[in-house]
Design an enzyme around this catalytic site. Structure first.
Site, PDB file in Angstrom:
ATOM      1  N   GLU A  86       0.866  -1.181   0.000  1.00 17.50           N
ATOM      2  CA  GLU A  86       0.000   0.000   0.000  1.00 17.50           C
ATOM      3  C   GLU A  86       0.894   1.219   0.000  1.00 17.50           C
ATOM      4  O   GLU A  86       1.665   1.440   0.939  1.00 17.50           O
ATOM      5  CB  GLU A  86      -0.931   0.014   1.219  1.00 17.50           C
ATOM      6  CG  GLU A  86      -2.119  -0.927   1.038  1.00 17.50           C
ATOM      7  CD  GLU A  86      -3.175  -0.808   2.140  1.00 17.50           C
ATOM      8  OE1 GLU A  86      -4.180  -1.531   2.055  1.00 17.50           O
ATOM      9  OE2 GLU A  86      -2.991  -0.022   3.087  1.00 17.50           O
ATOM     10  N   ASP A 122      -5.728  10.291   9.439  1.00 13.38           N
ATOM     11  CA  ASP A 122      -4.445   9.783   9.902  1.00 13.38           C
ATOM     12  C   ASP A 122      -4.012  10.393  11.215  1.00 13.38           C
ATOM     13  O   ASP A 122      -4.265  11.573  11.488  1.00 13.38           O
ATOM     14  CB  ASP A 122      -3.371  10.046   8.840  1.00 13.38           C
ATOM     15  CG  ASP A 122      -3.517   9.112   7.659  1.00 13.38           C
ATOM     16  OD1 ASP A 122      -3.373   7.890   7.866  1.00 13.38           O
ATOM     17  OD2 ASP A 122      -3.804   9.582   6.543  1.00 13.38           O
TER      18      ASP A 122
END
Lengths: 268, 406
Positions: free
Chosen positions: A49, A60
């Site tokens: 990824e 995040d």
């Protein structure tokens, strides 16, 4: 059969689970990323990824926020990330690459143009954390027309009815977010993960990858026992941050962590 | 540009999934989708519930002090020699700005949902203060996220929030302003979604926020419409309001959307000037994209990265704008202009000296544009300006610019 699908088929035959490391492209400088991707693949990663840096990474935690800031300072933009994948593909045609990021950089290029370029570069799937399936019709059509997989997230708060809809829209694998929170947050509860993964499996034949909260060999091993794939990000990105002033050490030292996780999962 | 869309249809937006034409929608993390569905369903139910409406109206009357006056600024109008300027005095609300109309409404929802904790983002601090205020009144824990740069320039409001019992968290990431505060609040919400209500302060964010916040703020326009009819015997010829996220502007504009003859002008922050790139004017100079849960006009670079904004007023220093404004712009129903820092500062001083009313620097942008528009209009015309907040919080900023230590 897509590269992601055949990857999971092969793993199934050999009785192993997918190890899926996440790194932010261009962190801390663009030159390290392609070497790092090769090192990840060589040390036991099954799928990579690759994070596309964004100025406002709302989903995040601080570790990946800072990675985005470093990568953006290094000038990394979505087209640069595609160029890295194309370079990676010159020496690796097996390991699937999934781009993970936010919608706006894709909007800026245009869905169709981006998907065509992504296919040409050798990208296999796209995961956009702020694009729920409700808003994704046009996006998914463009992905499908270019033979790319649409990876969607499932969360602990996702209802069963919604899970079913999302699994129907997705392809390649589904990504189960194991904790309520941002990337790199609190440790997960393996029993809870197991019961959710069982529920997801009753709705879809897609492999289930689990991410958020996997910090070490033990948690990777535990999650691999109850899922089809283990996604690890912040712990690797943390190491990259530590080595930001020594870019030559990044590929070998991050690969060492991945090898350790791999060993833990294979013993599990 | 005259609009060609059906105004009744325009007024009925958003659609069931939160879209205003191509804008709006719900671009949020999967973890939040369930909570957003729940909030949307509850909100739709409560907004139609007479008991909820009665409680909301009661709080607006007795706690906020509504209706706020519509004031004829006669001396300023005479000086300008054109349209009659009327000021909608949102600065006279409890806590000093329009923000409290919305926090009262959202706090009632939080109470009904049984959430013990509320969070908010804030730029100038007005929404943070308004959130801390309603949280204090209801005994809820309150955490306010504020860009570290804004904490510095709005020290007075930071202390007000602390006195009210809120925890103020300075946000050090990104550009350290309002957009980063919003990112951080979203991160908190995704982590604490079970016990936390997120009070968004403007008409942006994922559906249902743009609609819900608008509905709570529409009291401004409904009152202004009645007051203008009562005082002048007609509707205003034009409305002017500043636009950061755009909640005071949409609150004023929305009840007038169906009145085709009423011009609506939104004023963005021109910063050092649109030509410098150092501004916060996405409707004037940006392009459509996706940020903070909705599709709208954004300040971004060619690669879709959000770029830093500049405005002397923290409350307008935001790279996006509410999606309904994006659609009002595209349909031509509203027009959007920009006012630079120095023009806003001039307007701040002028209104203070001529009318004895010190506007917030945000609202001073609207005043500055009204000062430009009025002389182009005739004395029998009415120019209605939303004075969205009072200027006390900005005295330090203005004093700094004057080289004075207060």
């Amino acid at each position: 059969m897509s590269r992601i699908q055949s990857c999971f088929e092969k793993l199934k035959v050999s009785g192993r689970k997918a190890l899926i490391p996440y790194v932010t492209a261009g962190d801390p400088v663009q030159e390290v990323t392609v070497d790092l991707m090769h090192a990840l693949a060589d040390s036991g990663a099954d799928i990579i990824e690759l994070g596309v840096p964004f100025s406002d990474p709302m989903a995040d935690g601080p570790v990946i926020q800072l990675a985005c800031e470093r990568a953006l300072r290094a000038g990394t933009r979505l087209l640069d990330v595609l160029a890295m994948v194309a370079e990676f593909r010159q020496r690796n045609t097996d390991t699937p690459v999934v781009l993970m990021g936010y919608l706006n950089p894709v909007e800026a290029i245009g869905y169709r143009t981006f998907m065509e370029k992504a296919r040409e570069a050798g990208v296999d799937g796209v995961l956009t954390v702020d694009l729920p399936p409700e808003e994704a019709d046009e996006f998914c059509a463009a992905l499908r027309d270019n033979g790319l997989d649409a990876i969607f997230l499932l969360a602990p708060t996702t209802s069963d009815a919604r899970m079913k809809q999302i699994c129907e829209r997705g392809s390649g694998y589904v990504y189960y977010v194991s904790v309520k929170g941002v990337t790199g947050s609190a440790a997960l509860n393996v029993d809870e993960v197991e019961s959710r993964v069982t529920a997801i499996r009753s709705m879809t034949n897609l492999p289930v990858g689990v991410g958020f909260g996997i910090k070490d060999r033990a948690s990777a091993a535990a999650v691999s026992r109850v899922s089809d794939g283990v996604i690890v990000g912040s712990v690797l990105v943390n190491k990259i941050a530590e080595l930001a002033d020594h870019p030559e050490r990044i590929a070998p030292e991050v690969a060492a962590i991945v090898a350790d996780l791999r060993a833990g999962m294979d013993d599990a | 540009m005259p609009t060609t869309v059906d105004l009744n249809e325009l007024m009925a937006l958003p659609d069931a999934t939160g879209h205003f034409g191509p804008y709006g929608g719900r671009f949020a993390s999967e973890t939040l989708m369930g909570a957003l569905d729940e909030l949307a369903a509850l909100y739709e139910k409560m907004w139609r519930d007479p008991e909820f409406q009665a409680e909301f109206d009661r709080d607006l009357a007795h706690y906020v002090g509504r209706p706020s006056p519509l004031y004829h600024a006669e001396r300023l109008s005479r000086e300008l020699g054109g349209a009659q300027i009327y000021l909608k005095r949102e600065d006279l609300n409890h806590t000093g700005a329009h923000k409290v109309n919305n926090t009262i409404g959202q706090a009632l929802l939080a109470k009904f949902m049984g959430k013990p904790r509320v969070i908010a983002e804030t730029g100038a601090g007005q929404h943070g203060v308004a959130s801390a205020t309603v949280a204090a009144r209801l005994g809820l824990e309150c955490v306010v996220y504020m860009g570290a740069e804004d904490v510095r320039r709005q020290a007075l409001n930071v202390y007000r929030m602390k006195l009210l019992g809120a925890t103020v968290v300075p946000v050090q990431s990104g550009t350290r302003t309002l957009k980063d505060a919003l990112n951080e609040a979203m991160r908190d919400w995704v982590t604490n979604v079970d016990n936390t209500f997120y009070i968004i302060g403007t008409v942006a964010g994922p559906h249902p926020y743009p609609k819900m916040v608008r509905d709570f703020q529409c009291v401004i326009g409904r009152e202004a419409r009645q007051q203008c009819l009562a005082q002048t015997g007609k509707l205003p010829d034009a409305l002017v309001a500043c636009v950061g996220g755009g909640s005071n502007a949409i609150g004023l504009f929305h009840p007038f959307i169906g009145d085709a003859d009423v011009r609506m002008v939104g004023v963005e922050a021109g910063g050092y000037g649109l030509e410098t790139g150092q501004h916060a004017a996405p409707l004037c100079k940006g392009r459509p994209g996706v940020l903070h849960g909705n599709r709208t006009y954004l300040m971004e670079d060619d690669a879709g990265q959000i770029i830093g904004t500049h405005s002397v007023s923290a409350g307008l220093d935001y790279p996006g704008v509410g999606p309904e404004h994006a659609w009002l712009k595209d349909t031509g129903r509203a027009e959007y202009v920009a006012i630079n820092d120095d023009e806003a500062l001039d307007a701040f001083r002028r209104l203070t000296r001529v009318e004895g009313i010190m506007p917030a620097l945000e609202s001073a942008h609207a005043i500055a544009h009204a000062i430009k528009m009025a002389p182009q209009m005739s004395p029998d015309q009415v120019l209605l300006v939303n004075l969205s907040g009072r200027g006390d919080k900005d005295i330090h900023t203005v004093a700094d610019i004057d080289g004075i230590t207060v």
